[in-house]
Motif scaffolding. Structure first.
Motif, PDB file in Angstrom:
ATOM      1  N   HIS A  68       0.785  -1.224   0.000  1.00 49.18           N
ATOM      2  CA  HIS A  68       0.000   0.000   0.000  1.00 49.18           C
ATOM      3  C   HIS A  68       0.818   1.275   0.000  1.00 49.18           C
ATOM      4  N   VAL A  69       1.909   1.289   0.770  1.00 51.20           N
ATOM      5  CA  VAL A  69       2.782   2.459   0.803  1.00 51.20           C
ATOM      6  C   VAL A  69       3.278   2.741  -0.616  1.00 51.20           C
ATOM      7  N   TYR A  70       3.701   1.657  -1.249  1.00 49.44           N
ATOM      8  CA  TYR A  70       4.249   1.753  -2.591  1.00 49.44           C
ATOM      9  C   TYR A  70       3.227   2.316  -3.567  1.00 49.44           C
ATOM     10  N   ARG A 123       0.502   4.024  -2.907  1.00 54.87           N
ATOM     11  CA  ARG A 123       0.153   5.410  -2.571  1.00 54.87           C
ATOM     12  C   ARG A 123       1.207   6.381  -3.101  1.00 54.87           C
ATOM     13  N   ASN A 124       2.490   6.069  -2.831  1.00 55.49           N
ATOM     14  CA  ASN A 124       3.580   6.917  -3.315  1.00 55.49           C
ATOM     15  C   ASN A 124       3.578   7.035  -4.831  1.00 55.49           C
ATOM     16  N   LYS A 125       3.308   5.913  -5.476  1.00 55.93           N
ATOM     17  CA  LYS A 125       3.293   5.873  -6.932  1.00 55.93           C
ATOM     18  C   LYS A 125       2.228   6.807  -7.524  1.00 55.93           C
ATOM     19  N   ILE A 147       1.747  -1.131 -17.826  1.00 52.40           N
ATOM     20  CA  ILE A 147       0.987  -2.049 -16.978  1.00 52.40           C
ATOM     21  C   ILE A 147       1.927  -2.601 -15.919  1.00 52.40           C
ATOM     22  N   LEU A 148       1.549  -2.429 -14.650  1.00 51.31           N
ATOM     23  CA  LEU A 148       2.336  -3.014 -13.568  1.00 51.31           C
ATOM     24  C   LEU A 148       1.423  -3.911 -12.748  1.00 51.31           C
ATOM     25  N   VAL A 149       1.754  -5.184 -12.688  1.00 49.02           N
ATOM     26  CA  VAL A 149       1.020  -6.111 -11.819  1.00 49.02           C
ATOM     27  C   VAL A 149       1.834  -6.264 -10.542  1.00 49.02           C
ATOM     28  N   GLN A 150       1.260  -5.772  -9.457  1.00 49.87           N
ATOM     29  CA  GLN A 150       1.969  -5.765  -8.182  1.00 49.87           C
ATOM     30  C   GLN A 150       2.301  -7.196  -7.733  1.00 49.87           C
ATOM     31  N   LEU A 151       3.556  -7.420  -7.362  1.00 53.55           N
ATOM     32  CA  LEU A 151       4.007  -8.709  -6.844  1.00 53.55           C
ATOM     33  C   LEU A 151       4.208  -8.606  -5.335  1.00 53.55           C
ATOM     34  N   PRO A 152       4.091  -9.652  -4.569  1.00 51.77           N
ATOM     35  CA  PRO A 152       3.768 -11.012  -5.003  1.00 51.77           C
ATOM     36  C   PRO A 152       2.272 -11.190  -5.287  1.00 51.77           C
ATOM     37  N   VAL A 195       6.312  -2.027 -17.896  1.00 53.67           N
ATOM     38  CA  VAL A 195       7.126  -1.003 -17.214  1.00 53.67           C
ATOM     39  C   VAL A 195       7.967  -1.564 -16.071  1.00 53.67           C
ATOM     40  N   ASP A 196       7.704  -2.793 -15.649  1.00 57.54           N
ATOM     41  CA  ASP A 196       8.561  -3.457 -14.657  1.00 57.54           C
ATOM     42  C   ASP A 196       9.783  -4.103 -15.308  1.00 57.54           C
ATOM     43  N   GLY A 197       9.709  -4.329 -16.616  1.00 61.49           N
ATOM     44  CA  GLY A 197      10.803  -5.015 -17.308  1.00 61.49           C
ATOM     45  C   GLY A 197      10.938  -6.472 -16.915  1.00 61.49           C
ATOM     46  N   ARG A 244      10.284  -0.070  12.702  1.00 66.20           N
ATOM     47  CA  ARG A 244      10.996   0.842  11.787  1.00 66.20           C
ATOM     48  C   ARG A 244      11.535   0.092  10.577  1.00 66.20           C
ATOM     49  N   LEU A 245      11.924   0.865   9.558  1.00 62.55           N
ATOM     50  CA  LEU A 245      12.497   0.268   8.352  1.00 62.55           C
ATOM     51  C   LEU A 245      14.008   0.273   8.448  1.00 62.55           C
ATOM     52  N   VAL A 246      14.641  -0.871   8.160  1.00 65.19           N
ATOM     53  CA  VAL A 246      16.100  -0.895   8.044  1.00 65.19           C
ATOM     54  C   VAL A 246      16.475  -1.608   6.747  1.00 65.19           C
ATOM     55  N   VAL A 287      18.126   3.941   4.297  1.00 64.70           N
ATOM     56  CA  VAL A 287      16.798   3.329   4.185  1.00 64.70           C
ATOM     57  C   VAL A 287      15.973   3.849   5.359  1.00 64.70           C
ATOM     58  N   PRO A 288      14.834   4.494   5.155  1.00 70.14           N
ATOM     59  CA  PRO A 288      14.285   4.894   3.860  1.00 70.14           C
ATOM     60  C   PRO A 288      15.019   6.108   3.266  1.00 70.14           C
ATOM     61  N   GLY A 289      14.578   6.533   2.094  1.00 66.83           N
ATOM     62  CA  GLY A 289      15.112   7.744   1.484  1.00 66.83           C
ATOM     63  C   GLY A 289      16.283   7.497   0.547  1.00 66.83           C
ATOM     64  N   GLY A 290      16.525   6.232   0.202  1.00 67.22           N
ATOM     65  CA  GLY A 290      17.606   5.912  -0.724  1.00 67.22           C
ATOM     66  C   GLY A 290      17.055   5.378  -2.024  1.00 67.22           C
ATOM     67  N   VAL A 291      17.119   4.052  -2.159  1.00 65.41           N
ATOM     68  CA  VAL A 291      16.709   3.396  -3.402  1.00 65.41           C
ATOM     69  C   VAL A 291      15.191   3.471  -3.643  1.00 65.41           C
ATOM     70  N   GLY A 292      14.390   3.375  -2.574  1.00 60.60           N
ATOM     71  CA  GLY A 292      12.921   3.344  -2.703  1.00 60.60           C
ATOM     72  C   GLY A 292      12.347   4.462  -3.575  1.00 60.60           C
ATOM     73  N   PRO A 293      12.663   5.717  -3.261  1.00 58.32           N
ATOM     74  CA  PRO A 293      12.134   6.808  -4.086  1.00 58.32           C
ATOM     75  C   PRO A 293      12.596   6.736  -5.546  1.00 58.32           C
ATOM     76  N   MET A 294      13.795   6.204  -5.767  1.00 54.71           N
ATOM     77  CA  MET A 294      14.306   6.072  -7.138  1.00 54.71           C
ATOM     78  C   MET A 294      13.531   5.014  -7.924  1.00 54.71           C
ATOM     79  N   THR A 295      13.104   3.953  -7.234  1.00 51.63           N
ATOM     80  CA  THR A 295      12.306   2.911  -7.887  1.00 51.63           C
ATOM     81  C   THR A 295      11.040   3.526  -8.481  1.00 51.63           C
ATOM     82  N   ILE A 296      10.400   4.355  -7.689  1.00 47.29           N
ATOM     83  CA  ILE A 296       9.152   4.977  -8.144  1.00 47.29           C
ATOM     84  C   ILE A 296       9.427   5.978  -9.267  1.00 47.29           C
ATOM     85  N   ALA A 297      10.496   6.742  -9.142  1.00 44.48           N
ATOM     86  CA  ALA A 297      10.835   7.710 -10.195  1.00 44.48           C
ATOM     87  C   ALA A 297      11.081   6.989 -11.520  1.00 44.48           C
TER      88      ALA A 297
END
Ligand SMILES: Nc1nc(=O)c2c([nH]1)NC[C@@H]1CN(c3ccc(C(=O)N[C@@H](CCC(=O)O)C(=O)O)cc3)C=[N+]21
Length: 297
Positions: A51-53, A55-57, A98-103, A123-125, A245-247, A265-275
């Motif tokens: 859900h976080v993912y 929502r951010n998207k 088209i992105l089918v959320q996994l799992p 778009v997921d490749g 918390r997230l680590v 983490v957070p604030g590293g790779v996660g935001p780049m994934t969405i971008a």
């Protein structure tokens, strides 16, 4: 006068904002040609981590002018009806990504579903056509997380050719495509995983470490060569005392004094994934505009 300490923290949010600004400008340009890039996300079941993912998207898509739509299907959706929906989305010219959320729920065959997506809308490749294309070094739709990691590395190191990169983890989503991208960028690439005999020793030889195993704080200072650049892909939710918390897969506090640079983490790779999901949606829209025949470049 003291020389200032070098900036070690790789700011994924700032890097993502730069990517999104590029995408926003290109989306605006595309709209002047009468094409409005659109992304559709399909969620089956109710995995709370998704859900976080999602929502951010939606927020990021709005920010850069990409139309986003969501299909939420119940957990007991049949594979056949999911494949039916994908067929409709493939045929819908207003859907570029088209992105089918996994799992996916256990009764649905993930490979069959991913293979049903039009490779030009993937778009997921994750479609074999795009996986194969990446392996051949072709310019295809590329998984968002590894693509984001590459941008972070390039921003921080410039040319990485000849560097020894160790990728920890061999998943189809991160480890394998990451290794392919690092090879394409002329790195020497070692992929290690849970069965590797001398995990730590191999990691200690790395100029670049990409940790993507999903083991909280597995990698500490002892695993790192002084001056290594560390990209932490792990997003692990842990409970410490009262709070959750997230680590990452890297013990950040231990690693920090030893590294040249590291993603938090957070604030590293996660935001780049969405971008990069937004960037891929734009790329997909372009590919569909150009190519009446399959994407062979
Ligand atoms: N087909 C498919 N493609 C995916 O790309 C995909 C997926 N399924 N399933 C789930 C995972 C997970 N994922 C995340 C992306 C960004 C953040 C993100 O932005 N995280 C924030 C933290 C968010 C928070 O505070 O919880 C950060 O790292 O800073 C998290 C998780 C994409 N996934």
């Amino acid at each position: 006068m003291n020389t200032p300490a070098p900036i070690k923290l790789i700011d994924g949010k700032a890097a993502a904002a730069r990517v999104l600004a590029e995408v926003k400008a290109q989306v605006a340009d595309m709209k002047t040609q009468g094409i409005a890039p659109g992304l559709t996300v399909v969620l089956v079941g109710d995995d709370p981590a998704s859900h976080v993912y999602v929502r951010n998207k939606v927020l990021r898509a709005e920010e850069c002018g990409i139309q986003s739509r969501e299909h939420r299907l119940p957990a007991d959706t049949s594979e056949a009806s999911l494949l039916g929906l994908i067929g409709e989305l493939n045929a819908d010219a207003s859907v570029h990504g088209i992105l089918v959320q996994l799992p996916l729920p256990g009764h649905i065959n993930e490979t069959r579903v991913l293979q049903a997506i039009d490779p030009l809308k993937d778009v997921d490749g994750f479609h074999a056509e795009n996986v194969g294309g990446l392996s051949q070094g072709r310019d295809v739709l590329t998984p968002c997380t590894p693509a984001g990691c590459m941008r972070l590395l390039e921003d921080c190191m410039g040319d990485i050719s000849g560097k020894h990169a160790v990728v920890i983890g061999r998943s189809n989503i991160v480890g394998k495509p990451m290794a392919a991208l690092l090879l394409k960028a002329h790195c020497t690439v070692t992929v290690v995983h849970s069965r590797s005999a001398n995990l730590k020793e191999l990691c200690r030889q790395a100029d670049i470490v990409v940790a993507a195993v999903g083991r909280p704080r597995l990698v500490d200072a002892d695993w790192l060569k002084p001056g290594a650049v560390v990209i932490d892909v792990g997003i692990n939710r842990i409970t410490e005392g009262e709070r959750s918390r997230l680590v990452g897969d890297v013990d950040f506090d231990s690693a920090l004094p030893k590294v040249a640079a590291i993603t938090p983490v957070p604030g590293g790779v996660g935001p780049m994934t969405i971008a990069f999901l937004m960037k891929n949606t734009l790329t997909a829209a372009r590919l569909q505009q150009e190519a009446p025949c399959p994407s062979i470049s």
